[in-house]
Design a protein around this motif. Structure first.
Motif, PDB file in Angstrom:
ATOM      1  N   LEU A 166       0.853  -1.167   0.033  1.00 46.13           N
ATOM      2  CA  LEU A 166      -0.068   0.039  -0.021  1.00 46.13           C
ATOM      3  C   LEU A 166       0.859   1.356   0.064  1.00 46.13           C
ATOM      4  O   LEU A 166       0.529   2.116  -0.754  1.00 46.13           O
ATOM      5  N   SER A 167       1.751   1.423   0.771  1.00 49.92           N
ATOM      6  CA  SER A 167       2.732   2.584   1.019  1.00 49.92           C
ATOM      7  C   SER A 167       3.532   2.848  -0.377  1.00 49.92           C
ATOM      8  O   SER A 167       3.712   3.794  -0.645  1.00 49.92           O
ATOM      9  N   THR A 168       3.945   1.756  -1.201  1.00 49.23           N
ATOM     10  CA  THR A 168       4.661   1.821  -2.283  1.00 49.23           C
ATOM     11  C   THR A 168       3.926   2.336  -3.287  1.00 49.23           C
ATOM     12  O   THR A 168       4.225   3.221  -4.039  1.00 49.23           O
ATOM     13  N   ILE A 169       2.688   1.934  -3.276  1.00 49.50           N
ATOM     14  CA  ILE A 169       1.578   2.510  -4.377  1.00 49.50           C
ATOM     15  C   ILE A 169       1.578   3.783  -4.076  1.00 49.50           C
ATOM     16  O   ILE A 169       1.531   4.527  -4.973  1.00 49.50           O
ATOM     17  N   MET A 170       1.293   4.172  -2.909  1.00 43.02           N
ATOM     18  CA  MET A 170       0.910   5.731  -2.681  1.00 43.02           C
ATOM     19  C   MET A 170       2.130   6.541  -2.901  1.00 43.02           C
ATOM     20  O   MET A 170       2.127   7.731  -3.434  1.00 43.02           O
ATOM     21  N   LEU A 171       3.348   6.002  -2.690  1.00 39.59           N
ATOM     22  CA  LEU A 171       4.645   6.549  -2.816  1.00 39.59           C
ATOM     23  C   LEU A 171       4.767   6.926  -4.455  1.00 39.59           C
ATOM     24  O   LEU A 171       5.131   7.911  -4.805  1.00 39.59           O
ATOM     25  N   ILE A 172       4.485   5.779  -5.168  1.00 36.25           N
ATOM     26  CA  ILE A 172       4.629   6.288  -6.560  1.00 36.25           C
ATOM     27  C   ILE A 172       3.953   7.230  -6.949  1.00 36.25           C
ATOM     28  O   ILE A 172       4.183   8.201  -7.874  1.00 36.25           O
ATOM     29  N   ILE A 173       2.627   7.411  -6.707  1.00 36.85           N
ATOM     30  CA  ILE A 173       1.825   8.493  -7.044  1.00 36.85           C
ATOM     31  C   ILE A 173       2.220   9.682  -6.476  1.00 36.85           C
ATOM     32  O   ILE A 173       2.208  10.693  -7.302  1.00 36.85           O
ATOM     33  N   LEU A 225       8.525   4.552 -11.472  1.00 38.36           N
ATOM     34  CA  LEU A 225       8.103   3.365 -11.476  1.00 38.36           C
ATOM     35  C   LEU A 225       9.246   2.393 -11.043  1.00 38.36           C
ATOM     36  O   LEU A 225       9.151   1.468  -9.977  1.00 38.36           O
ATOM     37  N   PHE A 226      10.278   2.257 -11.888  1.00 41.18           N
ATOM     38  CA  PHE A 226      11.255   1.416 -11.802  1.00 41.18           C
ATOM     39  C   PHE A 226      12.051   1.306 -10.423  1.00 41.18           C
ATOM     40  O   PHE A 226      12.315   0.423  -9.608  1.00 41.18           O
ATOM     41  N   SER A 227      12.249   2.560 -10.098  1.00 40.89           N
ATOM     42  CA  SER A 227      12.984   2.773  -8.790  1.00 40.89           C
ATOM     43  C   SER A 227      12.340   2.393  -7.470  1.00 40.89           C
ATOM     44  O   SER A 227      12.721   1.808  -6.756  1.00 40.89           O
ATOM     45  N   MET A 228      10.702   2.667  -7.662  1.00 38.94           N
ATOM     46  CA  MET A 228      10.051   2.444  -6.206  1.00 38.94           C
ATOM     47  C   MET A 228       9.798   0.999  -6.326  1.00 38.94           C
ATOM     48  O   MET A 228       9.591   0.376  -5.174  1.00 38.94           O
ATOM     49  N   ILE A 229       9.660   0.349  -7.522  1.00 35.02           N
ATOM     50  CA  ILE A 229       9.340  -1.292  -7.500  1.00 35.02           C
ATOM     51  C   ILE A 229      10.555  -1.910  -6.744  1.00 35.02           C
ATOM     52  O   ILE A 229      10.518  -2.812  -6.147  1.00 35.02           O
TER      53      ILE A 229
END
Length: 420
Positions: free
Chosen positions: A62-69, A246-250
């Motif tokens: 959840l936090s990674t999805i929010m972080l990407i946005i 996207l690449f970095s957050m994944i």
């Protein structure tokens, strides 16, 4: 016929090089990624995995999805306006709004630096048995030297190397343990709130979505001299920036998940609660062998050094932005911001009795400050006066405000669980 073939080859070559253009834009996102695979994350993730097994993996998702946005949105601010988040706040909002938020953001960067320096000190103790205090001093001095003598590009390359070491370290260790993958998949997608887990949930959340990283991304995105002379060029930069984010957050999601998986497969399975990172040396040695222990400590040291660099840069950017200036290590306000963050963090370490608990609390502090920074950011990027034609759409603004709302609700749940 030969001329036709030559033209085709030339076009194919240009198309190939155009496809590789995207790699020129990778860098700012990885600087941010370092910020959420820092020692504070290590403490939060190992506490989550050792105490609750696979059940809190959903927080990382959840936090990674929010972080990407959020990171994509704040990078837009930097690209379109040429201002970092702190500068934009100073320029476009009243002082009674910007000064308190930026002031608490500086304090949040101190909390971040505390965790990063502590992580480096713990790693030095694991590797060379150096006392925590002396390890903290050495880590701080090394980072200050790096920040005051290196350019963005040199630091960026160093940090990409550090991220690679950390990622490879955890991939290596995952091959040495037995993971319950069905439970892991369920944990990634099914939210749960086990009794007594709110402090850990907020620590993981604060360790991933870090306020200082929002300021940092809007700053470092400008260190790349992109061509932004016309609308087509700006849109091209925005497109490639999304790939970088996207690449970095994944990458960050995978490494954070690996930490929880490793803790769940070793500590939780054995019924052992991790209460200090140094435990990893004694607990992992019989399970994973001497090589894993050395790799673990080396990766922690790399994470501590690299993330302290980024937290120092972020503090310099926030402090300089209060005076309407961009970050530059030769600038007095940037220098004061860096030294303020690292110096106050080092001073606080002298008074911390339990380093592991200090790491967890420092991450919780970040999550408490986060809603203020997010509401500020969304307000700016939703303003046509600030963003012009690149202003947030209504849907984007709704999603961004919803994220701020979710973080606020989780903070309220934390306060209720701790004090009621």
């Amino acid at each position: 016929m030969k001329n036709i073939l030559k033209d085709l080859k030339r076009k194919d070559h240009k198309r190939y090089l155009g496809g590789l253009d995207v790699f020129k834009y990778i860098g700012p996102g990885l600087l941010v990624t370092v910020g959420f695979i820092d020692p504070g994350n290590w403490a939060s993730n190992f506490a989550a995995g050792s105490e609750f097994g696979y059940s809190l993996l959903w927080v990382v998702t959840l936090s990674t999805i929010m972080l990407i946005i959020l990171q994509h949105n704040v990078a837009h601010l930097g690209i379109v306006t040429g201002l970092c988040l702190s500068e934009a706040a100073t320029k476009y909002t009243p002082k009674w709004v910007s000064r308190p938020i930026l002031g608490t953001a500086v304090l949040a960067s101190v909390s971040t630096s505390l965790a990063e320096i502590l992580g480096g000190a713990i790693a030095l103790k694991m590797l060379f048995n150096i006392p925590i205090i002396w390890g903290a001093i050495l880590t701080t001095l090394f980072v200050i030297i790096m920040l005051f003598t290196n350019s963005y590009r040199k630091i960026e390359r160093s940090i990409i190397a550090f991220v690679s070491v950390i990622g490879l370290s955890f991939i290596y260790e995952l091959f040495l343990v037995e993971i319950n993958w069905p439970l892991a998949v369920e944990g990634w997608v099914k939210p749960s709130f086990p009794e007594g887990s709110m402090l850990i949930i907020m620590s993981v959340l604060g360790a991933v979505i870090m306020p200082h990283n929002l300021f940092l991304h809007s700053e470092v995105i400008q260190s790349h001299e992109y061509n932004k002379k016309d609308d087509a060029s700006v849109r091209k930069v925005l497109k490639y920036e999304l790939f970088d984010t996207l690449f970095s957050m994944i990458v960050g999601w995978a490494i954070n998940s690996a930490m929880i998986l490793l803790a769940a497969a070793t500590f939780f399975k054995s019924g052992i609660l991790v209460e200090e990172l140094q435990q990893a040396k004694s607990l992992l040695e019989p399970l994973l062998g001497n090589n894993a222990v050395v790799v673990f400590a080396l990766a922690l040291l790399m994470a501590g050094i690299s993330s302290t660099i980024t937290s120092g840069m972020a503090a310099g950017s926030i402090f300089a932005g209060i005076f309407g200036e961009s970050y530059h290590i030769k600038d007095t306000h940037s220098q004061v911001g860096v030294l303020l963050s690292l110096g106050m963090a080092l001073l606080l370490i002298f008074f911390i009795g339990n380093p592991f608990k200090g790491l967890l609390i420092s991450q919780m502090v970040l999550s408490i400050q986060l809603p203020f920074t997010v509401f500020l950011q969304v307000g700016l990027t939703s303003s046509r006066k600030v963003m012009g034609q690149y202003v947030n759409s209504r849907w984007n603004s709704f999603v961004l405000y919803a994220i701020a709302g979710i973080v606020t609700v989780l903070n309220i749940m934390l306060l209720v669980s701790e004090f009621l």
